[in-house]
Design a protein around this motif. Structure first.
Motif, PDB file in Angstrom:
ATOM      1  N   UNK A 254      12.045   8.782  38.271  1.00 30.25           N
ATOM      2  CA  UNK A 254      11.510   8.897  39.627  1.00 30.25           C
ATOM      3  C   UNK A 254      10.813   7.640  40.128  1.00 30.25           C
ATOM      4  N   UNK A 255       9.937   7.066  39.325  1.00 26.47           N
ATOM      5  CA  UNK A 255       9.147   5.926  39.786  1.00 26.47           C
ATOM      6  C   UNK A 255       8.523   5.230  38.587  1.00 26.47           C
ATOM      7  N   UNK A 256       7.669   4.231  38.848  1.00 24.17           N
ATOM      8  CA  UNK A 256       7.087   3.460  37.762  1.00 24.17           C
ATOM      9  C   UNK A 256       6.194   4.322  36.879  1.00 24.17           C
ATOM     10  N   UNK A 257       5.492   5.293  37.481  1.00 25.21           N
ATOM     11  CA  UNK A 257       4.668   6.177  36.670  1.00 25.21           C
ATOM     12  C   UNK A 257       5.513   7.012  35.717  1.00 25.21           C
ATOM     13  N   UNK A 258       6.690   7.425  36.173  1.00 28.40           N
ATOM     14  CA  UNK A 258       7.581   8.173  35.291  1.00 28.40           C
ATOM     15  C   UNK A 258       8.061   7.298  34.142  1.00 28.40           C
ATOM     16  N   UNK A 259       8.355   6.018  34.435  1.00 25.12           N
ATOM     17  CA  UNK A 259       8.739   5.093  33.371  1.00 25.12           C
ATOM     18  C   UNK A 259       7.608   4.977  32.351  1.00 25.12           C
ATOM     19  N   UNK A 260       6.381   4.743  32.833  1.00 24.64           N
ATOM     20  CA  UNK A 260       5.249   4.507  31.937  1.00 24.64           C
ATOM     21  C   UNK A 260       4.849   5.769  31.186  1.00 24.64           C
ATOM     22  N   UNK A 261       4.689   6.880  31.901  1.00 21.98           N
ATOM     23  CA  UNK A 261       4.273   8.124  31.251  1.00 21.98           C
ATOM     24  C   UNK A 261       5.367   8.630  30.316  1.00 21.98           C
ATOM     25  N   UNK A 262       6.629   8.444  30.717  1.00 25.96           N
ATOM     26  CA  UNK A 262       7.731   8.837  29.847  1.00 25.96           C
ATOM     27  C   UNK A 262       7.746   8.023  28.571  1.00 25.96           C
ATOM     28  N   UNK A 263       7.367   6.744  28.677  1.00 25.93           N
ATOM     29  CA  UNK A 263       7.266   5.908  27.494  1.00 25.93           C
ATOM     30  C   UNK A 263       6.140   6.359  26.576  1.00 25.93           C
ATOM     31  N   UNK A 275      11.650  -2.915  24.177  1.00 26.40           N
ATOM     32  CA  UNK A 275      11.071  -3.913  25.083  1.00 26.40           C
ATOM     33  C   UNK A 275      10.635  -3.217  26.362  1.00 26.40           C
ATOM     34  N   UNK A 276       9.468  -3.596  26.855  1.00 26.74           N
ATOM     35  CA  UNK A 276       8.983  -3.052  28.118  1.00 26.74           C
ATOM     36  C   UNK A 276       7.469  -2.882  28.045  1.00 26.74           C
ATOM     37  N   UNK A 277       6.888  -2.540  29.155  1.00 21.10           N
ATOM     38  CA  UNK A 277       7.487  -2.295  30.477  1.00 21.10           C
ATOM     39  C   UNK A 277       7.482  -3.623  31.238  1.00 21.10           C
ATOM     40  N   UNK A 278       8.486  -3.833  32.111  1.00 20.00           N
ATOM     41  CA  UNK A 278       8.548  -5.038  32.910  1.00 20.00           C
ATOM     42  C   UNK A 278       9.435  -4.829  34.124  1.00 20.00           C
ATOM     43  N   UNK A 279       9.643  -5.921  34.863  1.00 15.36           N
ATOM     44  CA  UNK A 279      10.568  -5.877  36.007  1.00 15.36           C
ATOM     45  C   UNK A 279      11.627  -6.961  35.829  1.00 15.36           C
ATOM     46  N   UNK A 280      12.890  -6.540  35.892  1.00 14.73           N
ATOM     47  CA  UNK A 280      14.001  -7.474  35.738  1.00 14.73           C
ATOM     48  C   UNK A 280      14.101  -8.428  36.924  1.00 14.73           C
ATOM     49  N   UNK A 281      14.823  -9.522  36.734  1.00 13.65           N
ATOM     50  CA  UNK A 281      15.176 -10.425  37.833  1.00 13.65           C
ATOM     51  C   UNK A 281      16.490  -9.963  38.451  1.00 13.65           C
ATOM     52  N   UNK A 282      17.594 -10.046  37.722  1.00 12.44           N
ATOM     53  CA  UNK A 282      18.868  -9.540  38.253  1.00 12.44           C
ATOM     54  C   UNK A 282      18.827  -8.011  38.305  1.00 12.44           C
ATOM     55  N   UNK A 283      18.750  -7.469  39.520  1.00  9.40           N
ATOM     56  CA  UNK A 283      18.671  -6.027  39.707  1.00  9.40           C
ATOM     57  C   UNK A 283      17.301  -5.514  40.059  1.00  9.40           C
ATOM     58  N   UNK A 284      16.248  -6.247  39.682  1.00 11.26           N
ATOM     59  CA  UNK A 284      14.855  -5.957  40.048  1.00 11.26           C
ATOM     60  C   UNK A 284      14.277  -4.672  39.452  1.00 11.26           C
ATOM     61  N   UNK A 285      14.978  -4.004  38.549  1.00  5.92           N
ATOM     62  CA  UNK A 285      14.501  -2.715  38.054  1.00  5.92           C
ATOM     63  C   UNK A 285      13.195  -2.850  37.255  1.00  5.92           C
ATOM     64  N   UNK A 286      12.324  -1.845  37.401  1.00  6.93           N
ATOM     65  CA  UNK A 286      11.262  -1.610  36.438  1.00  6.93           C
ATOM     66  C   UNK A 286      11.937  -1.017  35.208  1.00  6.93           C
ATOM     67  N   UNK A 287      11.713  -1.603  34.022  1.00  2.90           N
ATOM     68  CA  UNK A 287      12.488  -1.201  32.843  1.00  2.90           C
ATOM     69  C   UNK A 287      11.597  -0.855  31.658  1.00  2.90           C
ATOM     70  N   UNK A 288      12.161  -0.057  30.760  1.00  6.21           N
ATOM     71  CA  UNK A 288      11.544   0.260  29.481  1.00  6.21           C
ATOM     72  C   UNK A 288      12.663   0.673  28.525  1.00  6.21           C
ATOM     73  N   UNK A 289      12.795  -0.045  27.394  1.00  3.87           N
ATOM     74  CA  UNK A 289      13.923   0.153  26.480  1.00  3.87           C
ATOM     75  C   UNK A 289      13.470   0.820  25.180  1.00  3.87           C
TER      76      UNK A 289
END
Length: 371
Positions: A254-263, A275-289
């Motif tokens: 859903x959003x950055x909080x979902x990325x972080x709380x899900x992590x 790796x994470x959390x961060x923001x990509x350059x190509x694609x701009x996604x907030x990511x968490x691997x």
């Protein structure tokens, strides 16, 4: 010659004569990824991780697990029982039934009924790397599930929340949909052209080795061509390397909080962050691997770029530091540079056989991953 879009999503445009990033006359134009197929020796363990990661189970048989997101449509992932954990291949959605006929005629394949969840019809192909690629149409979509609430955010002088507090629930990040898959190949240019010519995909961004640009790109972020309708910055990404096959797959939340709380939830369950959390350059996604129990890499993402068909490819040098705008440094685990017997075998095989990997290319890739 500088691209008109060079300052929009990339600092550099193409040079004269470089890859155009699209086919002049593709066989068909796929609409999206439908699902990814895997094999796992332990379906019970696969299901446990999938629930922690945020998938819902669409169906379960003794031999097959169907995982889905909250959005209506096909399942995101099909996991079949097999002797070992492995990636089988992607399935793409055709725009029309006639596209399957056209694709079968052009490739010598057959259109057949898909005896799987949702039914439909399928054409089975192999890309130049030997990876199974399915193109499907006519599957019955799954209904929507309840979405994870998006938190209301206060922005300085534009408050959206008054006399209320933020408390993200300690729960899995609910997967909304499949976003993209990343593949590695020793036959990068040949494989890339196959996806552009056969499936009508188009390149959003190219990466190249800074001292080997004259030899062509070494990575491409590829999207579906939906004309004027915006599409994800990349549905498929491919890079040159000594290995062949799956690198990771990405799933929108859903959003950055979902990325972080899900992590945080995944960590509490003992799973391993890559790796994470961060923001990509190509694609701009907030990511968490993350790694699943079989060490396959999977990504939560939110807030990715959307491009229509008018945007031409950007060009940028390939480097580890160029993968993110902010966040921790890319790990060796993510970059695939951890020494291992498997990596050594891949390097030896790549240098012995006929492909696009030679010693200068290999050294250039190693340098880029240290940059």
């Amino acid at each position: 010659m500088e691209s008109a879009h060079a300052n929009l999503h990339s600092e550099r445009g193409p040079l004269r004569g470089e890859h155009p990033g699209r086919s002049r006359d593709p066989v068909i134009k796929v609409r999206d990824l439908a699902w990814l197929e895997f094999e796992k020796a332990n379906l019970r363990r696969a299901e446990s991780f999938a629930r922690d990661f945020g998938f819902a189970v669409a169906a379960r048989t003794p031999d097959t697990l169907y995982l889905r997101g909250t959005l209506p449509g096909p399942q995101c992932v099909v996991v079949r029982h097999g002797p070992r954990s492995r990636f089988v291949g992607p399935a793409f959605q055709a725009a029309a039934a006639e596209d399957l006929t056209r694709l079968a005629r052009a490739t010598g394949a057959q259109v057949r009924e898909l005896g799987d969840l949702g039914g439909g019809r399928v054409v089975d192909l192999r890309d130049p790397s030997g990876i199974q690629v399915r193109v499907v149409h006519g599957t019955t979509p799954l209904p929507a599930l309840p979405e994870q609430p998006v938190l209301t955010v206060n922005f300085g002088s534009r408050p959206g929340r008054v006399n209320d507090v933020q408390r993200p629930a300690p729960e899995p990040a609910r997967v909304r949909r499949l976003g993209h898959v990343v593949l590695e190949t020793r036959w990068f240019e040949q494989a890339l052209d196959w996806y552009l010519d056969t499936l009508g995909m188009i390149v959003s961004d190219f990466l190249f080795l800074d001292d080997q640009r004259d030899r062509g790109p070494t990575m491409a972020f590829v999207r579906c061509d939906k004309g004027g309708e915006p599409a994800d910055h990349h549905t498929l990404a491919m890079h040159l390397g000594p290995g062949v096959g799956y690198v990771h797959s990405a799933y929108e939340v859903a959003d950055m909080d979902a990325v972080a709380a899900g992590g945080e939830y995944l960590a509490s369950r003992g799973h391993r962050r890559v790796w994470g959390i961060g923001r990509h350059i190509q694609g701009s996604q907030i990511f968490d691997y993350w790694r699943d129990p079989d060490r396959l890499m999977m990504e939560h993402f939110a807030d990715g770029d959307l491009f229509d068909s008018t945007l031409e490819p950007g060009w940028a040098p390939m480097s580890a530091s160029g993968l993110a705008q902010w966040g921790p440094p890319a790990t060796r685990d993510f970059l695939g540079t951890d020494p291992s017997p498997a990596l050594l075998r891949n390097v030896v095989t790549a240098l012995r056989e006929e492909n696009e990997i030679d010693l200068p290319r290999l050294l250039g890739l190693m340098k880029a991953m240290r940059a």
